[in-house]
Structures are given as C-alpha cells and as structure tokens.
Design a protein around this motif. Structure first.
Motif, PDB file in Angstrom:
ATOM      1  N   THR A 311      27.988  38.662  43.518  1.00 26.47           N
ATOM      2  CA  THR A 311      28.924  40.584  42.663  1.00 26.47           C
ATOM      3  C   THR A 311      29.414  41.136  42.857  1.00 26.47           C
ATOM      4  N   HIS A 312      31.139  39.791  42.926  1.00 31.59           N
ATOM      5  CA  HIS A 312      32.064  40.072  41.867  1.00 31.59           C
ATOM      6  C   HIS A 312      31.644  39.956  40.680  1.00 31.59           C
ATOM      7  N   ASP A 313      33.205  41.123  39.991  1.00 36.18           N
ATOM      8  CA  ASP A 313      32.980  40.210  39.225  1.00 36.18           C
ATOM      9  C   ASP A 313      32.495  39.326  37.529  1.00 36.18           C
ATOM     10  N   GLY A 314      32.663  38.450  38.056  1.00 32.87           N
ATOM     11  CA  GLY A 314      32.773  37.114  37.355  1.00 32.87           C
ATOM     12  C   GLY A 314      31.756  36.794  37.711  1.00 32.87           C
ATOM     13  N   GLY A 315      30.513  37.618  38.000  1.00 33.74           N
ATOM     14  CA  GLY A 315      28.954  37.575  38.567  1.00 33.74           C
ATOM     15  C   GLY A 315      28.397  38.410  36.955  1.00 33.74           C
ATOM     16  N   PHE A 316      29.414  39.242  36.116  1.00 35.38           N
ATOM     17  CA  PHE A 316      28.552  39.754  35.461  1.00 35.38           C
ATOM     18  C   PHE A 316      29.010  40.860  34.441  1.00 35.38           C
ATOM     19  N   HIS A 317      30.455  40.744  34.885  1.00 35.49           N
ATOM     20  CA  HIS A 317      31.478  41.047  33.776  1.00 35.49           C
ATOM     21  C   HIS A 317      31.120  39.913  31.920  1.00 35.49           C
ATOM     22  N   VAL A 318      30.744  40.390  31.202  1.00 38.36           N
ATOM     23  CA  VAL A 318      30.787  39.718  29.906  1.00 38.36           C
ATOM     24  C   VAL A 318      30.954  40.447  29.097  1.00 38.36           C
ATOM     25  N   ALA A 319      31.084  39.636  28.362  1.00 40.71           N
ATOM     26  CA  ALA A 319      31.672  39.450  26.905  1.00 40.71           C
ATOM     27  C   ALA A 319      30.491  40.662  25.916  1.00 40.71           C
ATOM     28  N   GLY A 320      31.622  41.871  25.525  1.00 41.93           N
ATOM     29  CA  GLY A 320      30.635  42.957  24.871  1.00 41.93           C
ATOM     30  C   GLY A 320      31.508  43.159  23.336  1.00 41.93           C
ATOM     31  N   ILE A 321      30.841  42.539  22.176  1.00 43.63           N
ATOM     32  CA  ILE A 321      30.985  43.062  21.259  1.00 43.63           C
ATOM     33  C   ILE A 321      29.984  43.808  20.790  1.00 43.63           C
ATOM     34  N   ASN A 439      40.251  48.891  42.999  1.00 43.45           N
ATOM     35  CA  ASN A 439      40.165  49.695  41.813  1.00 43.45           C
ATOM     36  C   ASN A 439      40.914  49.142  40.741  1.00 43.45           C
ATOM     37  N   ILE A 440      39.649  48.653  39.713  1.00 38.18           N
ATOM     38  CA  ILE A 440      39.749  47.530  38.449  1.00 38.18           C
ATOM     39  C   ILE A 440      40.547  48.043  37.683  1.00 38.18           C
ATOM     40  N   ASP A 441      41.298  49.524  37.354  1.00 39.35           N
ATOM     41  CA  ASP A 441      42.199  49.336  36.845  1.00 39.35           C
ATOM     42  C   ASP A 441      43.560  48.735  37.054  1.00 39.35           C
ATOM     43  N   THR A 442      43.766  48.947  38.279  1.00 40.86           N
ATOM     44  CA  THR A 442      44.730  47.759  38.561  1.00 40.86           C
ATOM     45  C   THR A 442      44.948  46.770  38.800  1.00 40.86           C
ATOM     46  N   ASP A 443      43.636  46.433  39.209  1.00 40.61           N
ATOM     47  CA  ASP A 443      43.119  45.154  40.262  1.00 40.61           C
ATOM     48  C   ASP A 443      41.492  44.861  39.675  1.00 40.61           C
ATOM     49  N   PRO A 444      42.172  43.892  38.390  1.00 39.02           N
ATOM     50  CA  PRO A 444      40.328  43.611  37.799  1.00 39.02           C
ATOM     51  C   PRO A 444      40.147  42.712  38.387  1.00 39.02           C
ATOM     52  N   GLY A 445      41.009  41.632  39.068  1.00 39.43           N
ATOM     53  CA  GLY A 445      40.338  40.427  39.755  1.00 39.43           C
ATOM     54  C   GLY A 445      39.645  40.602  40.945  1.00 39.43           C
ATOM     55  N   GLU A 446      39.708  42.791  41.749  1.00 34.89           N
ATOM     56  CA  GLU A 446      38.954  42.472  42.919  1.00 34.89           C
ATOM     57  C   GLU A 446      40.096  41.076  44.318  1.00 34.89           C
ATOM     58  N   ILE A 447      40.693  41.538  44.160  1.00 38.06           N
ATOM     59  CA  ILE A 447      41.840  41.360  45.097  1.00 38.06           C
ATOM     60  C   ILE A 447      41.814  41.609  46.368  1.00 38.06           C
ATOM     61  N   SER A 448      42.283  43.048  46.051  1.00 39.47           N
ATOM     62  CA  SER A 448      42.588  44.370  47.453  1.00 39.47           C
ATOM     63  C   SER A 448      41.954  45.235  47.448  1.00 39.47           C
ATOM     64  N   ASN A 449      41.652  44.741  49.175  1.00 39.65           N
ATOM     65  CA  ASN A 449      40.441  45.802  49.228  1.00 39.65           C
ATOM     66  C   ASN A 449      40.867  46.672  49.650  1.00 39.65           C
ATOM     67  N   LEU A 450      40.484  47.776  49.320  1.00 38.13           N
ATOM     68  CA  LEU A 450      41.063  48.985  49.435  1.00 38.13           C
ATOM     69  C   LEU A 450      40.623  50.705  50.654  1.00 38.13           C
ATOM     70  N   ALA A 451      39.150  49.826  50.908  1.00 32.67           N
ATOM     71  CA  ALA A 451      38.448  50.391  51.820  1.00 32.67           C
ATOM     72  C   ALA A 451      39.117  50.375  53.375  1.00 32.67           C
ATOM     73  N   GLY A 452      39.287  51.978  53.846  1.00 35.06           N
ATOM     74  CA  GLY A 452      40.106  51.826  55.115  1.00 35.06           C
ATOM     75  C   GLY A 452      41.891  52.368  54.675  1.00 35.06           C
ATOM     76  N   ARG A 453      42.313  52.195  53.583  1.00 37.46           N
ATOM     77  CA  ARG A 453      43.195  52.362  53.339  1.00 37.46           C
ATOM     78  C   ARG A 453      43.457  53.757  52.701  1.00 37.46           C
ATOM     79  N   GLY A 454      42.960  54.457  52.726  1.00 35.58           N
ATOM     80  CA  GLY A 454      43.396  55.463  52.365  1.00 35.58           C
ATOM     81  C   GLY A 454      43.413  56.016  50.631  1.00 35.58           C
ATOM     82  N   VAL A 455      41.712  55.120  50.129  1.00 35.35           N
ATOM     83  CA  VAL A 455      41.308  56.302  49.247  1.00 35.35           C
ATOM     84  C   VAL A 455      40.546  57.293  48.649  1.00 35.35           C
ATOM     85  N   ALA A 456      41.125  58.659  48.207  1.00 37.35           N
ATOM     86  CA  ALA A 456      40.625  59.915  47.825  1.00 37.35           C
ATOM     87  C   ALA A 456      38.918  59.396  48.045  1.00 37.35           C
ATOM     88  N   GLU A 457      38.777  59.213  47.230  1.00 36.13           N
ATOM     89  CA  GLU A 457      37.281  59.086  46.501  1.00 36.13           C
ATOM     90  C   GLU A 457      36.453  58.392  47.610  1.00 36.13           C
TER      91      GLU A 457
END
Length: 486
Positions: A311-321, A439-457
């Motif tokens: 369920t990380h993006d490698g599982g279903f982030h695919v080509a969309g042309i 944050n996929i915009d800055t971390d598309p590889g899902e490396i840095s888990n921001l849960a509990g680290r002050g994300v306003a949303e």
C-alpha cells in the motif's frame, strides 16, 4: 494450428483510409499493462528499456506524475477500472484464482457481479461498438455460465484468458474468443491481443464509419511467465546482469511495439485524431523471485517505495498517459492526482452518456483537465483497503499532497484474500492505528513519516482516512462459503 489473426484481422496492415464522419464523439482505447513498474518506461527515466511509442504518446499528450490504479493487485484493479468504483464495493479483494473446489474463504465464487455497471456497458448503451482483447481476470469461473463473462460486461467482441497467458506469453493456448476456445496461437500475447483488437477495429470502421468505438486492451505483459522475442532479448544482453533480466526488458519493449501497432492501425483507419488512447497499468511490478516462477520479474518502481501488493506508492502509483490529438494539447505534464477510477466517468462525459445514478462511483471526470489543464475542484480522497498487503499498513489514502497509511488493530488483523460474513464483520469492527503521514510533494519515496511531528493537517487527515475506510467497508459485500453436506 491457428495463426495470430484471421484474414480479416490483417486488414489493419493495409494502407487504406476510412472516415468517421457523422458522430464527433471520440473513440476510446484503454491499454492496460500487467505488473508494469512505474520506472520501466523511458519517459519515467529507465536507462535501458526502449519505449519510444509510449514515450511519444506522453510527449504528444498528457502525462500524470501521480496516477493510481484501483488496487495493488490484478483482479481488483481491473474491476475498479471497469466500474469506476473501489473494487471492495464489488467484493473483489484480491486476485481471483480459477474456480475448482469450494474453499473455506469462498474465493472460488468471486467475480464481477452482473449488477455491476461497466464502461463497456455504458458506452454500448450510448451507441458505441465495444471490443476487449487480452487478460480478463474478473471471475473465477471463466467461460462458464456460472458467472458473468466479458460479453455480459458489455463487450460486443472479446478474446480473453481467465488469468495469465499459458504456458507463457509465447504461443499461448488458452485464449477464448466470444465463448469458443481458440487453441494454440503462434506469436506473443501482447501482439496477438493487439492484432485481434485492431483487426476488429479496422473492420468496424470500414463497415460502420459513423459509429464510435471503445477498445479495452489489457496486456498480459510483463507479468510472469515472461517470454519475449529472441531478437529483442539480444538487444539487452549487453546492458543486463542476467539473461532473465534481458527477457524482462525485451518484454516491456515488445509491449511498446504493440502500442505502436495500435497507433498505426488507428492512423490507417483514419480515426487517429479523434481517438483517446489511455496507457496505464494494473499495479506495480512483481518482486523478483517472490514465487517459484517469478525469476524474470525485473521491474522497478523508480523512486517509489514498495512494489506490487504494497500500500506504499510502489504498489499502485502507475503510468497515467492520455493522448487525444483532437482534444488534448501536446506536451502537458500534470501533478493532479488521477486514478483508474476516473476512466469510467471520463469516458461517459466525453461520450455524452449518463452515469448510473444508482451506483456509488469513486471516480471523477477528467474532461476539465483535458480542456483547461486544471480541475478547479477541491482535493479528493482516494482510499484503498487491501487486506492481503505485504507491508503492515492495510489501509491507505491519497489526499492532495498527502499520503496516509494505517494498520488495522495495531497490525494484528490477519491477512485476508477474501471476506466472508465472519471476516467482513471483523473488518468492520477493526480500528485504524499506527498512522503514517507523508508529504508526497517533497517526499515521493515515503521515507519521512510525519505523523506526530506537527503537521497542521494531521488531525483532519486521520479523520478523513477513518471516515473513508468506514464508508468503504460498510459498502463491502461478503461471500458465503459453500456448506458441505454430510
């Protein structure tokens, strides 16, 4: 021994031109690859695999940088694409094995039910001719009156297999055409399916030039068992570590040649300018050697984390042309989040066909994006629940720039390939825990888990994934196991 196409199908090779004059609605062709990694295309940066025809569709059309399949595995992904609904709503939770004896989890019963409404059915109702050629994998009892078949799903003409091409992509023996087994066909599966679909198209345009058409072309490639033309394999021997890797690279290359054949056939038929071609994949790439015959699974996800079944993006982030000379300006790249769920509402919007009012759809029409380059709508939530995931998070959500994942019951929810009344109740009662936020915009590889680290949303995102999962599981059906008589 049958050849890859009958005489009528060879008409596609002739340089004749027909017109599609009266009906100005676009023809629609959806090309779906099987287990194609996001990083397997030249347009996505693969250093060796040659995909000039696919790359050209992207360069001359619209390319998504964030496009998702409807599941991280084959059968539910296809059901979701065809219906515009999360496959969980259809009760297709994992890949569908061929029906044999009754199983405790009732998987031999699983199929896309007759009350589901498909793209093909809606377009056919709207006046389109419809064709499917390739891998079906939407039922357990293939080519049997016990379960609906491609013809029941709205396809006027179809040639398909239940699951993989057998014994491999080369010279398959298990294709069925309109309910009749074809026997051995010489050639490679993606080329065979392409010949079938383009031959049907050429005949249709010749005989019914005013009627638009819809083609669903789900290739078997590059899913195992991989087999590729020797001449193509030879091209990659000097840039690969192992002969099996060369086989995989050649397999994707062969898919590209099939895509080029589709484009050429549309040009020959005089309908290329007003045909929307969609190129995508059912899920991410298979893991090398995950099972006994996965030795040629050399696909890559580029920068994405995870692979097929994740369920990380490698599982279903695919080509969309998306390529449509008459309706999409060339050279567009969008960071709009798109999904295969969107193909049904988009097709209906372009065809002027009403959506089924009685069905809960999860996709949206992408037509505004084609017209203006922007959707001008609030970010929506895409929610997946995959109970047989390899990674611990069984539930995932993409909302705008955010990707959120969650375990069920602290990771103690057992893996499930199907839901029975008992296990559905357990899924409904399960609690989402151990949230991950990226944050996929800055971390598309899902490396840095921001849960509990002050994300306003964070609070709102967790509320959204909880709400999304609850709504999805409440609309999920169960399959009742067959009770054995004493």
């Amino acid at each position: 021994m049958l050849r890859s196409a009958c005489l009528a199908l060879f008409l596609v090779a002739l340089p004749c031109t027909f017109t599609n004059a009266a009906d100005d609605r676009p023809n629609i062709v959806i090309i779906l690859c099987d287990d194609l990694g996001f990083g397997d295309l030249g347009i996505h940066g693969h250093p060796h695999i040659q995909t000039p025809f696919i790359d050209s569709l992207a360069d001359e059309g619209l390319r998504f940088t964030s496009f998702y399949s409807t599941a991280p595995v084959c059968s539910p992904s296809r059901v979701g694409l065809l219906t515009g609904r999360s496959p969980n709503r259809a009760g297709v939770y994992d890949w569908i094995p061929e029906a044999r004896t009754p199983r405790p989890d009732a998987r031999e019963q699983v199929h896309m039910k007759k009350d589901e409404v498909t793209i093909a059915q809606l377009l056919k109702k709207g006046g389109y001719a419809t064709c499917m050629a390739g891998k079906w994998h939407c039922n357990a009892a293939f080519n049997s009156p016990d379960q609906p078949q491609p013809g029941d799903a709205g396809f006027d003409h179809w040639m398909a297999t239940q699951n993989n091409a057998a014994p491999s992509h080369q010279d398959p023996v298990n294709y069925v055409r309109n309910g009749k087994p074809v026997g051995k066909i010489e050639g490679f599966s993606c080329q065979i399916a392409t010949d079938e679909a383009t031959g049907w198209m050429a005949q249709h345009v010749k005989n019914n030039p005013e009627q638009p058409f819809f083609i669903y072309l789900p290739f078997h490639e590059p899913h195992e068992p991989v087999a590729s033309p020797p001449a193509l394999v030879k091209q990659y021997e000097s840039v690969t570590w192992h002969p099996d890797q060369a086989q995989y690279y050649a397999n994707v290359h062969n898919v590209d040649l099939a895509v080029g054949k589709v484009v050429k056939a549309l040009e020959n038929a005089g309908v290329r300018d007003n045909t929307l071609i969609v190129f995508t994949a059912d899920n991410g790439p298979e893991t090398l050697n995950r099972y006994r015959s996965a030795n040629r699974s050399w696909g890559i996800t580029a920068h994405l984390r995870g692979m097929k079944l994740h369920t990380h993006d490698g599982g279903f982030h695919v080509a969309g042309i998306f390529n449509w000379p008459k309706g999409i300006k060339p050279g567009q790249v969008t960071d709009t989040v798109g999904s295969a769920l969107d193909l049904l509402p988009t097709a209906c919007d372009l065809a002027g066909v009403d959506l089924p009012a009685e069905r809960k759809l999860d996709g949206i029409s992408l037509k505004p994006l084609f017209e203006s380059g922007t959707m001008n709508t609030p970010a929506r939530s895409l929610v997946w629940a995959y109970y047989n995931g390899i990674n611990d998070a069984r539930v995932a959500m993409r909302h705008g720039q955010w990707k959120v994942l969650a375990r069920l019951n602290g990771g103690n929810f057992p893996k499930r390939q199907n839901l029975t009344p008992t296990t559905l109740a357990e899924a409904k009662a399960a609690k989402l825990t151990d949230f991950e936020i990226y944050n996929i915009d800055t971390d598309p590889g899902e490396i840095s888990n921001l849960a509990g680290r002050g994300v306003a949303e964070e609070t709102q995102l967790i509320k959204q994934i909880k709400t999304g999962y609850a709504e999805l599981v409440d609309d999920s059906p169960a399959w009742t196991p067959v009770t054995k008589s004493k």
